[in-house]
Design a protein around this motif. Structure first.
Motif: not given
Length: 435
Positions: A210-215, A217-225, A402-407
């Protein structure tokens, strides 16, 4: 027990799992309009499945070891069919997302049960290599056929059929499983589920995906991620602590300490990071840059499936003589070269001149890798822990992808294809430890 029928059931189960990762993608605009999805909620038609699948794979693998892989496979197929039927009949966005999550729960039982049945049915050697070649081929075919079916069914019928189509497939596999797989006798003491470990592993893996997906969509520095990824780290650290003291652990940590098995899982995660990126970015390239219709984009992916089959067939023949490392290292480097080649395609290029070559090169390289890597990740373990090893292997594939794709989505095209190629090179380096 007839091995050919067992292989057919395993292949059908794995095909369904792979198919539903991609089958809703092309239909998303129609789903949005029909059920009134908001822009923020629409990605969860995909993510609900991915999060549930990635979070529950370790638990699914261990449940099969303790209570029977046939029982888990049959029950998961039934749940998958029911969730697909309900999803096709959904009348609201919430109903559809809930049904997609249930599909993910069922897939988390299907994938490790199917792979464990394969590894315990076919003895190590040429027979298992041939069975793993079929497994690798249907895994790749499921993703590509999902894109094709999504376009066909959406254009010719309705978006609802991207869910309904699972029902006859799952029902057929369910009937075959009941005939092909022998009934398991209840063990006097089947073992106790490591409940604290199960809760921590499920929570940690779910938070990580979930965190990787949020990153993404919202960016790796977003508070939610950042908050979700921090929660994942805490839960997984607690999981390791609990497993060290558990009498019947969900994942035996000494198993992960075996060099060959650990190398196989790291290699699998890196390979799938690049593979998931290839599917995503090449799909965008075909539709957004080259102007392909959804059905045309799906058809254009068929050589990718053919390349996987060719590579897996070659690996089946070469593995007994040359070993895993001799196949995975060059296979990963071939895939890296294919991804770099993809990155040179532009709007004025044709399919035959700019896409067919890199598509075949990438997929053939991956096909060479998947058979020996999967064999190394699931071989050499006791039959009673086959589900455990299969769960870890599937989790490495799903979570790594999932991690690789989000990145890579955050990086964007075209640099992402070059980074994907670098991940393939790292996979080749990790494969040096396979022996």
């Amino acid at each position: 027990m007839r091995p050919t029928l067992v292989l057919a059931v395993v292949a059908a189960a794995q095909f369904i799992v792979a198919l539903d990762i991609s089958i809703v993608n092309v239909a998303l605009p129609q789903i949005r309009d029909a059920l009134g999805f908001s822009g923020a909620a629409l990605p969860w038609v995909v993510n609900a499945y991915t999060v549930a699948l990635g979070g529950l794979l370790l638990l699914g693998g261990r449940l099969g070891d303790l209570f029977g892989r046939r029982r888990l496979l049959v029950g998961s197929l039934a749940l998958f069919a029911l969730a697909s039927l309900a999803g096709g009949l959904a009348q609201s966005s919430g109903q559809l997302i809930a049904c997609r999550a249930l599909q993910g729960v069922a897939a988390a039982g299907l994938a490790p049960a199917a792979l464990a049945l394969l590894s315990t049915t076919f003895p190590s050697g040429p027979e298992r290599a041939r069975a793993l070649a079929v497994w690798a081929a249907v895994t790749a075919a499921g993703g590509a056929v999902g894109v094709l079916l999504s376009g066909l069914l959406t254009e010719l019928a309705s978006w609802r059929w991207v869910l309904f189509v699972n029902v006859p497939i799952a029902a057929g596999a369910l009937l075959a499983a009941r005939r092909a797989l022998p009934r398991e006798t209840a063990a006097p003491r089947p073992g106790r589920l490591d409940l604290p470990g199960a809760l921590l592993a499920t929570g940690g893996a779910t938070a990580l995906v979930f965190g990787v997906l949020r990153a993404g969509s919202d960016g790796w520095g977003s508070p939610s991620a950042l908050a979700t990824l921090a929660l994942a780290v805490v839960l997984l650290a607690l999981f390791v602590s609990v497993e060290r003291r558990s009498v019947q652990p969900l994942v035996r940590l000494s198993l992960l300490g075996q060099r060959r098995l650990a190398a196989a899982n790291v290699t699998m995660a890196l390979l799938c990071s690049g593979q998931f990126a290839a599917f995503y970015f090449v799909s965008l390239l075909l539709q957004e840059t080259l102007g392909y219709r959804p059905v045309e984009a799906g058809l254009a992916f068929l050589p990718f499936c053919a390349g996987i089959v060719l590579g897996a067939t070659a690996a089946t023949r070469l593995l007994p003589r040359h070993g895993a490392r001799a196949l995975v290292v060059p296979g990963a480097l071939l895939a890296a070269g294919g991804l770099l080649w993809f990155g040179t395609a532009g709007a004025g290029d044709g399919y035959l001149t700019a896409l067919l070559g890199p598509m075949v090169l990438t997929s053939a390289g991956l096909g060479l890798c998947f058979v020996p890597v999967t064999g190394a990740a699931t071989g050499g373990v006791a039959p009673r822990e086959a589900g455990m090893a299969a769960g870890v292997a599937n989790a490495s594939r799903q979570i790594g992808g999932a991690i690789g794709l989000a990145a890579l989505v955050a990086i964007g095209q075209p640099p992402a294809l070059a980074v994907g190629a670098a991940l393939m090179v790292l996979a080749a380096v990790a494969a040096l430890a396979l022996g």
